[in-house]
Design an enzyme around this catalytic site. Structure first.
Site, PDB file in Angstrom:
ATOM      1  N   PRO A  55       0.824  -1.213   0.000  1.00 17.22           N
ATOM      2  CA  PRO A  55       0.000   0.000   0.000  1.00 17.22           C
ATOM      3  C   PRO A  55       0.853   1.256   0.000  1.00 17.22           C
ATOM      4  O   PRO A  55       2.036   1.245   0.376  1.00 17.22           O
ATOM      5  CB  PRO A  55      -0.810  -0.125   1.291  1.00 17.22           C
ATOM      6  CG  PRO A  55      -0.043  -1.074   2.149  1.00 17.22           C
ATOM      7  CD  PRO A  55       0.692  -1.992   1.230  1.00 17.22           C
ATOM      8  N   ASP A  56       0.208   2.341  -0.400  1.00 16.11           N
ATOM      9  CA  ASP A  56       0.888   3.643  -0.549  1.00 16.11           C
ATOM     10  C   ASP A  56       0.854   4.369   0.799  1.00 16.11           C
ATOM     11  O   ASP A  56       0.074   5.294   0.998  1.00 16.11           O
ATOM     12  CB  ASP A  56       0.118   4.410  -1.635  1.00 16.11           C
ATOM     13  CG  ASP A  56       0.716   5.762  -1.938  1.00 16.11           C
ATOM     14  OD1 ASP A  56       1.872   6.014  -1.558  1.00 16.11           O
ATOM     15  OD2 ASP A  56      -0.006   6.583  -2.544  1.00 16.11           O
ATOM     16  N   VAL A  57       1.698   3.905   1.720  1.00 15.17           N
ATOM     17  CA  VAL A  57       1.678   4.449   3.093  1.00 15.17           C
ATOM     18  C   VAL A  57       3.103   4.717   3.595  1.00 15.17           C
ATOM     19  O   VAL A  57       3.432   4.394   4.740  1.00 15.17           O
ATOM     20  CB  VAL A  57       0.921   3.486   4.056  1.00 15.17           C
ATOM     21  CG1 VAL A  57      -0.573   3.470   3.750  1.00 15.17           C
ATOM     22  CG2 VAL A  57       1.478   2.069   3.993  1.00 15.17           C
ATOM     23  N   TYR A 123      -7.602   6.009   0.137  1.00 19.51           N
ATOM     24  CA  TYR A 123      -8.080   4.907   0.976  1.00 19.51           C
ATOM     25  C   TYR A 123      -9.235   5.381   1.853  1.00 19.51           C
ATOM     26  O   TYR A 123      -9.106   6.379   2.571  1.00 19.51           O
ATOM     27  CB  TYR A 123      -6.961   4.358   1.865  1.00 19.51           C
ATOM     28  CG  TYR A 123      -5.784   3.762   1.120  1.00 19.51           C
ATOM     29  CD1 TYR A 123      -5.887   3.310  -0.189  1.00 19.51           C
ATOM     30  CD2 TYR A 123      -4.543   3.632   1.745  1.00 19.51           C
ATOM     31  CE1 TYR A 123      -4.807   2.765  -0.860  1.00 19.51           C
ATOM     32  CE2 TYR A 123      -3.453   3.095   1.081  1.00 19.51           C
ATOM     33  CZ  TYR A 123      -3.599   2.662  -0.223  1.00 19.51           C
ATOM     34  OH  TYR A 123      -2.524   2.129  -0.874  1.00 19.51           O
TER      35      TYR A 123
END
Ligand code: SPV
Ligand code: MG
Length: 381
Positions: A55-57, A123
């Site tokens: 995920p883009d975190v 998200y």
């Protein structure tokens, strides 16, 4: 020759809305350019998903994102704007981020006012925190003061609407970041229609141009955004999503039919891939520089009867021939530093250090690909 940042500035000086399309790797960037789009977005969402399936975190480091942006940038003539999330830390990290991206030749960066670690704005159902407006304005000032190339574009991204903090706060932040010297302000929105962004544009009273990302309000027309005075629109992840759909359809057909010609209508011919990776250029380099005298390793191996072992390469060719596509350049000689040795053949005693490759070394790759290989091991030069 014009720099890529100069090219980007020239593009932004022209009237009208500029579309920027998100890439997840070098090949997708090439396809975006070939389709005629003038600017490429190195998307943290798409790079995280495609290259690491995470995920883009903020899981990918600055160097990993920079490496991805470099591969994208090297594949295209178009300028690249790199998504640098929140600058990977506090203002000190921002200074290094600007230094590294600028030195790498990236035309511009976009930095957002999320705390570290950030959560992708798309998200749903996330608890969101933003930096104080003062701290993020400090990051923008630091970025402005750090850049050496005045054309290097700095976009400050406001996450107030994403965090649900309202239009007043969004405007306060946009004003503060413009005052801090941002070249452009990106106003992100998770609204299902463009109404929120269009309202922001009605209230926006500064000359600083505005960027939007309509992923969650996809029905908005280009002309509507342009008519509102928006300068740049990012179509951030649609190429990745199209690619995933293509892969899934191909795999479903393959699983069902169990024969390759069933895929013909789903997949491009091999020649299409050859074209984009430059197989003709590779061949031209071989034809131009690779000696074909009877004494060469190539001729000797070509003459080896089928089934027998090819003869070993002469010592001065060992680097290129025993390690596959190591490197060569179009300069007289170049030192290529390799930081790992995973591709060394068993029994090799060569240490991981610097290998000087003579210009007449037989090539396995084009100069651009060789530089790319070297960069893969040296993301931060
Ligand atoms: C990206 O493409 O990584 C972006 C845009 O930052 S968004 O995913 O909408 O946050
Ligand atoms: Mg991002």
């Amino acid at each position: 020759m014009m720099t890529k940042s100069g090219l980007l500035r020239a593009l932004l000086r022209r009237p009208g809305l500029v579309p920027m399309v998100g890439a997840h790797d070098a090949l997708s960037a090439k396809l975006i350019e070939a389709a005629g789009f003038p600017v490429i977005w190195s998307s943290s969402f798409a790079v995280s998903a495609a290259q690491r399936a995470v995920p883009d975190v903020n899981l990918l480091t600055m160097t990993e994102n920079l490496e991805a942006a470099l591969f994208i940038d090297e594949a295209v003539a178009a300028p690249v704007i790199a998504d640098v999330d929140n600058g990977y830390g506090n203002v000190v990290n921002v200074v290094r981020t600007v230094q590294e991206y600028e030195r790498a030749g990236i035309a511009g960066i976009c930095m957002e006012d999320n705390v570290f670690p950030k959560k992708c704005s798309l998200y749903p159902g996330m608890k969101r925190e933003l930096l104080s407006v003062e701290e993020f304005a400090g990051k923008v000032r630091a970025a402005v003061d750090t850049r050496k190339d005045p054309d290097f574009v700095l976009i400050a991204r406001v996450e107030a609407l994403i965090a649900g903090w309202g239009m007043k706060e969004a405007l306060r932040r946009a004003h503060a970041y413009a005052d801090a010297g941002a070249d452009m302000v990106l106003m992100h929105s998770k609204s299902k229609t463009a109404a929120e962004i269009l309202e922001f544009m009605r209230l926006w009273d500064r000359p600083t141009p505005v960027v939007v990302v309509p992923t969650l309000y996809p029905s908005v027309a280009f002309a509507e955004l342009e008519g509102a005075g928006i300068k740049m629109v990012i179509w951030a992840n649609q190429v990745l999503r199209g690619a995933v759909q293509g892969m899934q359809q191909t795999l479903q057909t393959l699983a069902r039919e169990r024969r390759l010609d069933a895929l013909d209508s789903h997949i491009v011919p091999l020649e299409e891939i050859y074209k984009h990776v430059g197989v003709d250029e590779f061949k031209a380099i071989e034809d131009a520089y690779l000696p074909a005298s009877p004494g060469s390793a190539r001729a000797a191996n070509a003459a080896t009867p089928a089934g027998s072992e090819p003869s070993p390469p002469p010592p001065d060719r060992a680097v290129a021939t025993s390690h596959g596509a190591l490197a060569t350049t179009n300069r007289p000689s170049e030192t290529v530093t390799r930081s790992h040795t995973a591709d060394r053949p068993p029994g090799s005693t060569r240490t991981a250090s610097a290998v000087t490759v003579a210009s007449n070394t037989p090539v396995g790759v084009s100069p651009a690909a060789a530089r790319q290989a070297a960069r893969a091991n040296q993301p931060c030069r």
